[in-house]
Every structure is written in C-alpha cells, then in structure tokens.
Design a protein around this motif. Sequence first.
Motif, PDB file in Angstrom:
ATOM      1  N   SER A  83      71.306 -50.931 -13.231  1.00 49.52           N
ATOM      2  CA  SER A  83      70.447 -49.831 -12.775  1.00 49.52           C
ATOM      3  C   SER A  83      70.959 -49.281 -11.448  1.00 49.52           C
ATOM      4  O   SER A  83      70.956 -48.051 -11.228  1.00 49.52           O
ATOM      5  N   ALA A  84      71.394 -50.157 -10.553  1.00 51.01           N
ATOM      6  CA  ALA A  84      71.965 -49.700  -9.286  1.00 51.01           C
ATOM      7  C   ALA A  84      73.252 -48.929  -9.527  1.00 51.01           C
ATOM      8  O   ALA A  84      73.533 -47.928  -8.846  1.00 51.01           O
ATOM      9  N   GLY A  85      74.051 -49.362 -10.501  1.00 50.04           N
ATOM     10  CA  GLY A  85      75.283 -48.654 -10.827  1.00 50.04           C
ATOM     11  C   GLY A  85      75.009 -47.248 -11.334  1.00 50.04           C
ATOM     12  O   GLY A  85      75.683 -46.286 -10.937  1.00 50.04           O
ATOM     13  N   VAL A  86      74.004 -47.094 -12.214  1.00 52.92           N
ATOM     14  CA  VAL A  86      73.645 -45.772 -12.708  1.00 52.92           C
ATOM     15  C   VAL A  86      73.153 -44.897 -11.563  1.00 52.92           C
ATOM     16  O   VAL A  86      73.491 -43.708 -11.474  1.00 52.92           O
ATOM     17  N   THR A  87      72.363 -45.457 -10.666  1.00 46.59           N
ATOM     18  CA  THR A  87      71.839 -44.697  -9.536  1.00 46.59           C
ATOM     19  C   THR A  87      72.968 -44.196  -8.644  1.00 46.59           C
ATOM     20  O   THR A  87      72.972 -43.035  -8.205  1.00 46.59           O
ATOM     21  N   ALA A  88      73.951 -45.056  -8.375  1.00 45.99           N
ATOM     22  CA  ALA A  88      75.106 -44.638  -7.568  1.00 45.99           C
ATOM     23  C   ALA A  88      75.883 -43.534  -8.275  1.00 45.99           C
ATOM     24  O   ALA A  88      76.352 -42.576  -7.642  1.00 45.99           O
ATOM     25  N   ALA A  89      76.028 -43.637  -9.582  1.00 45.46           N
ATOM     26  CA  ALA A  89      76.749 -42.614 -10.342  1.00 45.46           C
ATOM     27  C   ALA A  89      76.018 -41.276 -10.284  1.00 45.46           C
ATOM     28  O   ALA A  89      76.640 -40.218 -10.090  1.00 45.46           O
ATOM     29  N   LEU A  90      74.701 -41.287 -10.433  1.00 47.60           N
ATOM     30  CA  LEU A  90      73.930 -40.044 -10.365  1.00 47.60           C
ATOM     31  C   LEU A  90      74.041 -39.404  -8.985  1.00 47.60           C
ATOM     32  O   LEU A  90      74.000 -38.175  -8.859  1.00 47.60           O
ATOM     33  N   GLY A  91      74.196 -40.244  -7.952  1.00 47.86           N
ATOM     34  CA  GLY A  91      74.359 -39.712  -6.611  1.00 47.86           C
ATOM     35  C   GLY A  91      75.714 -39.079  -6.366  1.00 47.86           C
ATOM     36  O   GLY A  91      75.887 -38.337  -5.388  1.00 47.86           O
ATOM     37  N   ALA A  92      76.677 -39.338  -7.235  1.00 51.23           N
ATOM     38  CA  ALA A  92      78.042 -38.844  -7.032  1.00 51.23           C
ATOM     39  C   ALA A  92      78.315 -37.509  -7.712  1.00 51.23           C
ATOM     40  O   ALA A  92      79.233 -36.799  -7.325  1.00 51.23           O
ATOM     41  N   ILE A  93      77.545 -37.174  -8.739  1.00 52.66           N
ATOM     42  CA  ILE A  93      77.845 -35.980  -9.525  1.00 52.66           C
ATOM     43  C   ILE A  93      77.007 -34.790  -9.051  1.00 52.66           C
ATOM     44  O   ILE A  93      75.900 -34.960  -8.540  1.00 52.66           O
ATOM     45  N   LEU A 221      80.479 -51.773 -11.161  1.00 52.98           N
ATOM     46  CA  LEU A 221      80.509 -50.331 -11.382  1.00 52.98           C
ATOM     47  C   LEU A 221      81.967 -49.906 -11.456  1.00 52.98           C
ATOM     48  O   LEU A 221      82.732 -50.139 -10.505  1.00 52.98           O
ATOM     49  N   VAL A 222      82.369 -49.304 -12.569  1.00 56.07           N
ATOM     50  CA  VAL A 222      83.733 -48.805 -12.757  1.00 56.07           C
ATOM     51  C   VAL A 222      83.682 -47.282 -12.673  1.00 56.07           C
ATOM     52  O   VAL A 222      82.924 -46.636 -13.399  1.00 56.07           O
ATOM     53  N   VAL A 223      84.514 -46.728 -11.793  1.00 53.62           N
ATOM     54  CA  VAL A 223      84.481 -45.296 -11.508  1.00 53.62           C
ATOM     55  C   VAL A 223      85.854 -44.695 -11.796  1.00 53.62           C
ATOM     56  O   VAL A 223      86.880 -45.201 -11.321  1.00 53.62           O
ATOM     57  N   ALA A 224      85.866 -43.599 -12.573  1.00 49.74           N
ATOM     58  CA  ALA A 224      87.120 -42.889 -12.827  1.00 49.74           C
ATOM     59  C   ALA A 224      87.675 -42.341 -11.518  1.00 49.74           C
ATOM     60  O   ALA A 224      86.925 -42.012 -10.590  1.00 49.74           O
ATOM     61  N   GLU A 225      88.995 -42.219 -11.451  1.00 49.30           N
ATOM     62  CA  GLU A 225      89.645 -41.870 -10.184  1.00 49.30           C
ATOM     63  C   GLU A 225      89.104 -40.582  -9.579  1.00 49.30           C
ATOM     64  O   GLU A 225      88.940 -40.473  -8.362  1.00 49.30           O
ATOM     65  N   LYS A 226      88.779 -39.589 -10.392  1.00 53.57           N
ATOM     66  CA  LYS A 226      88.338 -38.297  -9.871  1.00 53.57           C
ATOM     67  C   LYS A 226      87.018 -38.374  -9.117  1.00 53.57           C
ATOM     68  O   LYS A 226      86.705 -37.486  -8.309  1.00 53.57           O
ATOM     69  N   TRP A 227      86.221 -39.418  -9.379  1.00 58.17           N
ATOM     70  CA  TRP A 227      84.902 -39.532  -8.760  1.00 58.17           C
ATOM     71  C   TRP A 227      84.852 -40.558  -7.631  1.00 58.17           C
ATOM     72  O   TRP A 227      83.806 -40.715  -6.992  1.00 58.17           O
ATOM     73  N   ARG A 228      85.931 -41.260  -7.381  1.00 55.18           N
ATOM     74  CA  ARG A 228      85.853 -42.396  -6.449  1.00 55.18           C
ATOM     75  C   ARG A 228      85.513 -41.972  -5.022  1.00 55.18           C
ATOM     76  O   ARG A 228      84.724 -42.635  -4.345  1.00 55.18           O
ATOM     77  N   ALA A 229      86.071 -40.880  -4.569  1.00 50.41           N
ATOM     78  CA  ALA A 229      85.803 -40.443  -3.192  1.00 50.41           C
ATOM     79  C   ALA A 229      84.344 -40.060  -3.004  1.00 50.41           C
ATOM     80  O   ALA A 229      83.790 -40.194  -1.907  1.00 50.41           O
ATOM     81  N   ALA A 230      83.684 -39.582  -4.064  1.00 53.16           N
ATOM     82  CA  ALA A 230      82.297 -39.107  -3.962  1.00 53.16           C
ATOM     83  C   ALA A 230      81.266 -40.192  -4.230  1.00 53.16           C
ATOM     84  O   ALA A 230      80.070 -39.961  -4.031  1.00 53.16           O
ATOM     85  N   THR A 231      81.702 -41.367  -4.681  1.00 52.23           N
ATOM     86  CA  THR A 231      80.762 -42.417  -5.093  1.00 52.23           C
ATOM     87  C   THR A 231      80.471 -43.343  -3.924  1.00 52.23           C
ATOM     88  O   THR A 231      81.366 -44.021  -3.420  1.00 52.23           O
TER      89      THR A 231
END
Length: 377
Positions: A83-93, A221-231
């Motif tokens: 759930s924390a991983g999903v929350t961090a992802a939503l904060g990045a996009i 939490l696994v993040v694609a390279e394009k999103w890493r700076a924003a996560t």
Amino acid sequence: MTDLRPRPDLWSLDPEVLHLNHGSYGAVPRRTQELLARLRAETEANPMLWFRSVAERLTTSRQELAAFLGTDPAGFAFVPNASAGVTAALGAIPIPPGSRIVLTNHTYGAVLFAAERFARAHQAEVVVVDVPLEADDDTVVAAIQAELDERTAALIVDQISSATAMVFPIRRLVEACAGIPVIVDGAHAPALLDAPAEDGADFWTGNFHKWPAAPRPTAGLVVAEKWRAATLPLIVSWSEYDERLPERFDMQGTLDYAPWIAAPESLRVLAELDWPVRRTQLSALIDEGAQVLAKALGTDLPDVAHPAATMRLVELPFGGKASPEAGEAFKARVSRELKAEITLTGFDERVFVRLSAHAYNGLRDYELLAERLPTLL
C-alpha cells in the motif's frame, strides 16, 4: 497428491491452532526471528554504532531481495508494505484535473482509498472496472482496455488479487495501456510468481512478509527508470536529495531497520525448502484442501481462470453480502471456538473463505477445518 512433508518445525506457530491464513500477515521462520532478535539486541547495545552501520547493511539486503525478484537493484527501494508502494507511485505521476485513475473491482481496499485520496486532491475521478471472478485473460484485458482513454492518468491493477486470489495478465495489460502509467499491486506476488517485476510496468510493489516469510514490515517498490527521479518516499528525511532511488527510501529517520536487514534470511529458508518444488506441492495441497472444505460446506469452488499458486476461495453458504463487522465477528468466533485462523472475502454478493498454504501446512489442517467449520454455520 504429491508427497508433501509439512515443516512446522521451522516456525514457532502455536501447534494447537490451524494456521490457514498465511496470505494476510505471513509467519516468520524461527531462524529469521533469531537473527532479528540479535540485530535488535545489537541496536540497543550501541545505538550510535548501529545507525552508522545501517546504510551498508540495507544496501546488501536490498541487492539480495532485488536478485530474488530478478529486477534491477538501482530501481528497487524498500517500503513498509505494498500500500505504501502504491501511494509513492501515485505521488510520482502527473494527475491533471479531470483525469481518471482506473482500477478494478478486485482492488485491495487500502489501494482504492489511496486512489480516492489522490483523485480528491487533484480533482480527478476514480473509475472501477467490473472484472468477473471467472474471467479469462482476454475478458480481463478487454474490460480494462474499454475504460482507457486520453484522460487516463494511471491504471492500478493487481498482479494477484487479495480479494479473489486471481492472477492478472500484467504483461498484456501493460501493452494495452500504450504509454499510460501502470502501477502493479504485486502484494502477493513475491515467491508465488517467478520474476514478478519483469512485465514492463512503470511501478511494481510487493510484500516480502507474505509468501517469502520475511519479517513485517518488509516490502519492495520497483520503479522504471523514467520515473525514478520523481519517486519520493512518504517521509521527508535526510535522504530527500539523494539522486539514487533506493538510498532515497532507505533512511527514514529512526525506524526499526532490523526487519529489512534480516529479510534475506527467510529467502535462504525458502531455498533450503527447495521452494519451486515446494510451491508446486502446495498448489496441489491447497486444491485438495479447498475441495475437502467445499464438500463439507455443501458449496462450490469458483472457477477462477488463473488462481494463485497457494490460495483458493471456498464459498460459504451465506445469502447476500456480509458486512465487514459481521465478517470480523465470524473470524473472531472461528479463532476462539475452533482454534483456526482464516480470513473471509466478499465478491459479487458472495462470501468466501480464502484459504492459504505454506510449508508448515498439511492436508490434515484442512480436514480439521472441514470437520469444525460447519458447526458454526
């Protein structure tokens, strides 16, 4: 059924209780518990020395867990849970006003709440796609794809649904999204699916405290390279400006880092159990156990097209949708009167027991539940 020797000796679970819900909170092997206790004792023996050593130890542990997933360690960060991983992802996009966050009716409750929170904050909309319990992959993809359009900010999708123990076709859904960010809730995927983070999603998150039996709270939490700076991590701390994704998530103040450092020990326990073989045996076990329980209850097993390896649904002979309060009361009664730990799940006005199987379980566990549970109905 394939010959299977249960190994409850590797755990410290109460032998007087039927433990049939590993899928919720997991259970930590004795060896990992002992390591965890040593790490915590080390912390209290010299807190200053301990915290100076944490960063290096976390790096070592992270690399082991990333290797277990078969993913790039530079894109793998520790989080407390999926759930924390999903929350961090939503904060990045980006979530523009008027956009849509798409998910399904299989979505875990806390993940739905996260989507609703971000939708409210950004004047966006949450769209819930109805995916039937018995849907095959073609039906799943068609139903979700029909709701994707130019306003879609993200698709959030389960890899293995907590509510229904159904495996979703992630790679096909990623392809169907054609550039729309995909957030995969892989809470149950580690140790049940091989290389679960390899299907090309923008974000993948999964729990190690479930099937890998790591200490709680351990997740990735696994993040694609394009999103890493924003996560960014959910807590602002001293690593805020670290350009490296994993390290940015590592040091979140004075947390208890011992569970993350001890987690690889549980992976070694799985390896010694020859986990790929054991998982296949457990799949046969849970099939047989579910059939035994369904026969005793006089109900059917839903025809889930792609069930999880070690979880099955057995329908209860209840009419209509059970309230959360009634469900919790029933589980407490089963625990108190039958000495059994189970969980309930509801879907399409039907109520199910969601059974689990791990290395400490044997067929006799499910036979005993089948003998006892009808007495409460």
